[in-house]
Design an enzyme around this catalytic site. Structure first.
Site, mmCIF file in Angstrom:
data_model
loop_
_atom_site.group_PDB
_atom_site.id
_atom_site.type_symbol
_atom_site.label_atom_id
_atom_site.label_comp_id
_atom_site.label_asym_id
_atom_site.label_seq_id
_atom_site.Cartn_x
_atom_site.Cartn_y
_atom_site.Cartn_z
ATOM 1 N N ASP A 294 14.936 -10.175 -33.996
ATOM 2 C CA ASP A 294 15.472 -10.848 -33.345
ATOM 3 C C ASP A 294 15.055 -12.090 -32.694
ATOM 4 O OD1 ASP A 294 17.887 -9.465 -33.708
ATOM 5 O OD2 ASP A 294 17.889 -8.468 -31.835
ATOM 6 N N MET B 144 22.370 -12.140 -20.026
ATOM 7 C CA MET B 144 22.775 -13.152 -20.756
ATOM 8 C C MET B 144 24.155 -13.605 -19.914
ATOM 9 S SD MET B 144 22.981 -10.895 -24.281
ATOM 10 C CE MET B 144 23.720 -9.369 -23.608
ATOM 11 N N LYS C 24 19.984 -14.450 -32.887
ATOM 12 C CA LYS C 24 21.233 -15.063 -32.330
ATOM 13 C C LYS C 24 20.965 -15.785 -31.067
ATOM 14 C CE LYS C 24 23.758 -10.972 -34.095
ATOM 15 N NZ LYS C 24 24.617 -9.864 -33.287
#
Length: 252
Positions: free
Chosen positions: A35, A171, A57
């Site tokens: 990631d 996030m 991402k």
């Protein structure tokens, strides 16, 4: 014969915080599927002949959709290869590791989950903020500020979140104004302290401390970029006494 998949947590950012077992799975892998935000030092631990596949991402930009990542992991394992799916933090804490494990289980592919230290506790710790304290917070809650667009409705119970003694939000930087609005509307006092921790545990760590009613207008807060862990609650004030020498980067 199918190969085996390791769903490995790389930890919160500092490469030294990966577990011994996590490091072993990187070194054993024929394929490392990794990631965004994985430390370069960890990627260098892979074998020279290992296939390295980036599937990171970022907000608004996904290298691959999750379904394609699931298929990629399974494809390599079905070729008989040992696959390490390397994810930031812990694979089962907002990392979609559960979805990947379910896909493997449905296909009959052997897998092992290797937990990692979540930034939900590590970032506050490196900022001098304990998420619990005997006289301030006997419990803490962790939520995501970035929910799936596929959900019919928001799953966060904001009245419950506002009642948490310590609330950690991962996030959530892009949604900070909305998060603050919902917490205050659900009864959280505007003077509640809040800390924004950018790149927790890394050399680029930055920390901004404010209050709920002031943070969205704070110029230092506005200057921060993702990734950011957010801590809300009275334990934030302990940073004044417990900042333990972690060097932090200047803001701006």
């Amino acid at each position: 014969m199918f190969g085996k998949v390791y769903l490995t947590g790389a930890g919160p950012g500092d490469p030294k915080l990966i577990t011994i077992r996590g490091l072993e799975t990187i070194r054993e892998a024929d394929v490392v599927i990794y990631d965004r935000l994985i430390a370069e030092e960890l990627l260098k631990e892979a074998r020279p002949d290992a296939e390295m596949l980036y599937v990171g991402k970022a907000s608004g930009h996904h290298t691959l959709k999750q379904e394609a990542i699931n298929a990629l992991i399974a494809d390599r394992a079905m070729r008989g290869l040992t696959v390490t799916r390397l994810k930031g933090g812990d694979p089962f804490v907002f990392g979609r590791g559960g979805e990947e494990a379910l896909h493997l289980a449905e296909l009959g592919i052997e897998f092992e989950v290797v937990p990692g230290i979540s930034s939900s506790i590590a970032a506050p710790a490196y900022a001098g903020i304990p998420v619990t304290h005997r006289t301030l917070a006997a419990s803490f809650a962790v939520i995501t500020g970035h929910e799936s667009a596929e959900k019919d409705r928001a799953s966060v119970d904001w009245a419950w979140a506002a009642g948490a003694e310590t609330l950690v939000i991962l996030m959530g930087l892009a949604a900070l104004p909305l998060i603050v609005e919902r917490l205050i509307a659900s009864g959280k006092p505007g003077e509640t302290p809040i800390a924004l921790i950018h790149s927790g545990t890394r050399q680029t760590q930055q920390v901004v401390v404010s209050t709920l009613d002031a943070v969205t207008n704070d110029p230092d807060a506005k200057a921060l970029k993702s990734p950011v862990a957010i801590v809300v609650g009275p334990v934030v004030h302990m940073r004044d006494q417990l900042a333990w020498g972690k060097v932090e980067a200047a803001i701006g």
